[in-house]
Design a protein around this motif. Structure first.
Motif, mmCIF file in Angstrom:
data_model
loop_
_atom_site.group_PDB
_atom_site.id
_atom_site.type_symbol
_atom_site.label_atom_id
_atom_site.label_comp_id
_atom_site.label_asym_id
_atom_site.label_seq_id
_atom_site.Cartn_x
_atom_site.Cartn_y
_atom_site.Cartn_z
ATOM 1 N N ALA A 195 44.064 38.793 65.942
ATOM 2 C CA ALA A 195 42.807 38.800 64.911
ATOM 3 C C ALA A 195 41.499 39.033 65.483
ATOM 4 O O ALA A 195 40.853 39.770 65.000
ATOM 5 C CB ALA A 195 43.079 37.281 63.953
ATOM 6 N N GLN A 196 41.243 38.143 66.520
ATOM 7 C CA GLN A 196 39.894 38.262 67.335
ATOM 8 C C GLN A 196 39.856 39.738 67.778
ATOM 9 O O GLN A 196 38.715 40.205 67.500
ATOM 10 C CB GLN A 196 39.885 37.121 68.362
ATOM 11 C CG GLN A 196 39.580 35.934 67.604
ATOM 12 C CD GLN A 196 38.246 35.402 66.986
ATOM 13 O OE1 GLN A 196 37.420 36.202 67.101
ATOM 14 N NE2 GLN A 196 38.356 34.643 66.010
ATOM 15 N N LYS A 197 40.741 40.090 68.584
ATOM 16 C CA LYS A 197 40.599 41.675 68.868
ATOM 17 C C LYS A 197 40.353 42.595 67.934
ATOM 18 O O LYS A 197 39.511 43.543 67.927
ATOM 19 C CB LYS A 197 41.958 42.060 69.395
ATOM 20 C CG LYS A 197 42.318 43.397 69.899
ATOM 21 C CD LYS A 197 43.640 43.733 70.496
ATOM 22 C CE LYS A 197 43.973 45.114 70.633
ATOM 23 N NZ LYS A 197 45.355 45.120 71.162
ATOM 24 N N SER A 233 52.893 36.806 60.701
ATOM 25 C CA SER A 233 51.900 35.923 61.216
ATOM 26 C C SER A 233 50.824 36.689 61.661
ATOM 27 O O SER A 233 49.650 36.196 61.551
ATOM 28 C CB SER A 233 52.426 35.040 62.260
ATOM 29 O OG SER A 233 53.538 34.264 61.818
ATOM 30 N N LEU A 234 51.072 37.707 62.347
ATOM 31 C CA LEU A 234 49.874 38.663 62.823
ATOM 32 C C LEU A 234 49.166 39.225 61.642
ATOM 33 O O LEU A 234 47.811 39.142 61.662
ATOM 34 C CB LEU A 234 50.334 39.850 63.826
ATOM 35 C CG LEU A 234 51.128 39.354 64.860
ATOM 36 C CD1 LEU A 234 51.592 40.629 65.721
ATOM 37 C CD2 LEU A 234 50.347 38.662 66.015
ATOM 38 N N LEU A 235 49.858 39.581 60.603
ATOM 39 C CA LEU A 235 49.183 40.205 59.657
ATOM 40 C C LEU A 235 48.298 39.236 58.699
ATOM 41 O O LEU A 235 47.367 39.291 58.256
ATOM 42 C CB LEU A 235 50.321 40.866 58.734
ATOM 43 C CG LEU A 235 50.678 42.315 59.028
ATOM 44 C CD1 LEU A 235 51.874 42.628 58.329
ATOM 45 C CD2 LEU A 235 49.404 43.352 58.674
ATOM 46 N N LYS A 236 48.983 38.138 58.596
ATOM 47 C CA LYS A 236 48.318 36.869 57.948
ATOM 48 C C LYS A 236 46.985 36.565 58.804
ATOM 49 O O LYS A 236 45.996 36.577 57.905
ATOM 50 C CB LYS A 236 49.133 35.607 57.797
ATOM 51 C CG LYS A 236 50.381 35.778 56.742
ATOM 52 C CD LYS A 236 51.147 34.682 56.701
ATOM 53 C CE LYS A 236 52.326 34.589 55.619
ATOM 54 N NZ LYS A 236 53.205 33.511 55.374
ATOM 55 N N ALA A 237 47.103 36.402 59.917
ATOM 56 C CA ALA A 237 45.823 36.064 60.577
ATOM 57 C C ALA A 237 44.800 36.952 60.581
ATOM 58 O O ALA A 237 43.897 36.825 60.320
ATOM 59 C CB ALA A 237 46.313 35.446 62.081
#
Length: 259
Positions: A195-197, A233-237
């Motif tokens: 998410a930060q990337k 989880s990646l998409l949500k974040a």
């Protein structure tokens, strides 16, 4: 700084009794704005295609064609040696298949995005890219073409003024050339780091390469592959951090940014 961005993912990649990834298309669909739907060559089948189109309509997600090499065993991530005309004929065949299922649900196709090894081939082979783009422009001149910035297919599209949407790959690494580091298998990633990337790419237009240096990145859409472990989880974040940071998630077909 980007204020509005598309979030896309590959959908409909099961095949018959075989399940790809975590089989969570129905969970992922509400978190994306554009779905790249497999069309039977690298994954998917008529039943899966229809179900995925129906699912996208229910969630209000724009749909696109996700053609691949004729490689079910390798999931389309192995290069297939083909002449450009053969390759383009396979793509046209897959485009037609999804277009008919979209018609059943009175949905327009928003985009086309080649899959896996085919995506990388068209990014690097000028002759194949030119023939593909010329054919696409004749068949569907308004169909958005998802690609990497400054790739062979991007350059070919610019020559004929075909609308393009450049992508940023949240769950892939980049090298100094600006290309993604192609892999057949991705390990689980940390959602907060991803998410930060993404946020940095949106705010600063930069990404850190595998060589440890920053390069500029140009994009209108963010891709997270549904078969990446922990994709949900990646998409949500990513979605949560973008919204908190006042970056709107919106399909490019619903904006005026086509070129």
């Amino acid at each position: 700084m980007i204020k509005e961005v598309d979030l896309n993912s590959d959908m409909g990649e099961n095949f018959g009794a075989w399940i790809m990834g975590d089989n969570i298309d129905n969970d992922i669909m509400p978190f994306i704005s554009s779905a790249n739907i497999a069309t039977g060559f690298h994954a998917g089948d008529p039943n899966v295609m229809r179900k995925t189109v129906e699912m996208a309509k229910y969630h209000g997600v724009e749909i696109g064609v996700h053609p691949g090499y004729r490689d079910l065993v390798g999931f389309g991530r192995r290069h297939v040696n083909m002449q450009p005309d053969e390759l383009v004929n396979d793509i046209v065949y897959q485009l037609g298949a999804l277009r008919e299922f979209a018609l059943l649900y009175q949905l327009p196709l928003q985009h086309i995005k080649p899959h896996g090894a085919l995506y990388m081939h068209l990014a690097n082979d000028d002759a194949a890219a030119q023939l593909f783009v010329n054919t696409l422009h004749e068949l569907a001149p308004a169909l958005l073409l998802y690609c990497m910035h400054n790739s062979a297919v991007w350059r070919a599209a610019k020559q004929v003024q075909h609308p393009v949407i450049c992508e940023f790959y949240a769950d892939r690494d980049y090298d100094l050339s600006g290309s993604i580091v192609f892999t057949r298998r991705t390990d689980a990633l940390d959602p907060e780091q991803v998410a930060q990337k993404v946020l940095r790419a949106c705010q600063e237009g930069k990404v850190r390469t595998v060589e440890g240096e920053d390069i500029p990145i140009f994009f209108e859409s963010i891709c997270i592959h549904s078969d990446t472990p922990g994709a949900l989880s990646l998409l949500k974040a990513v979605r949560e951090l973008l919204i908190i940071s006042s970056i709107q998630i919106k399909a490019p077909g619903k904006t005026n940014r086509f070129f």
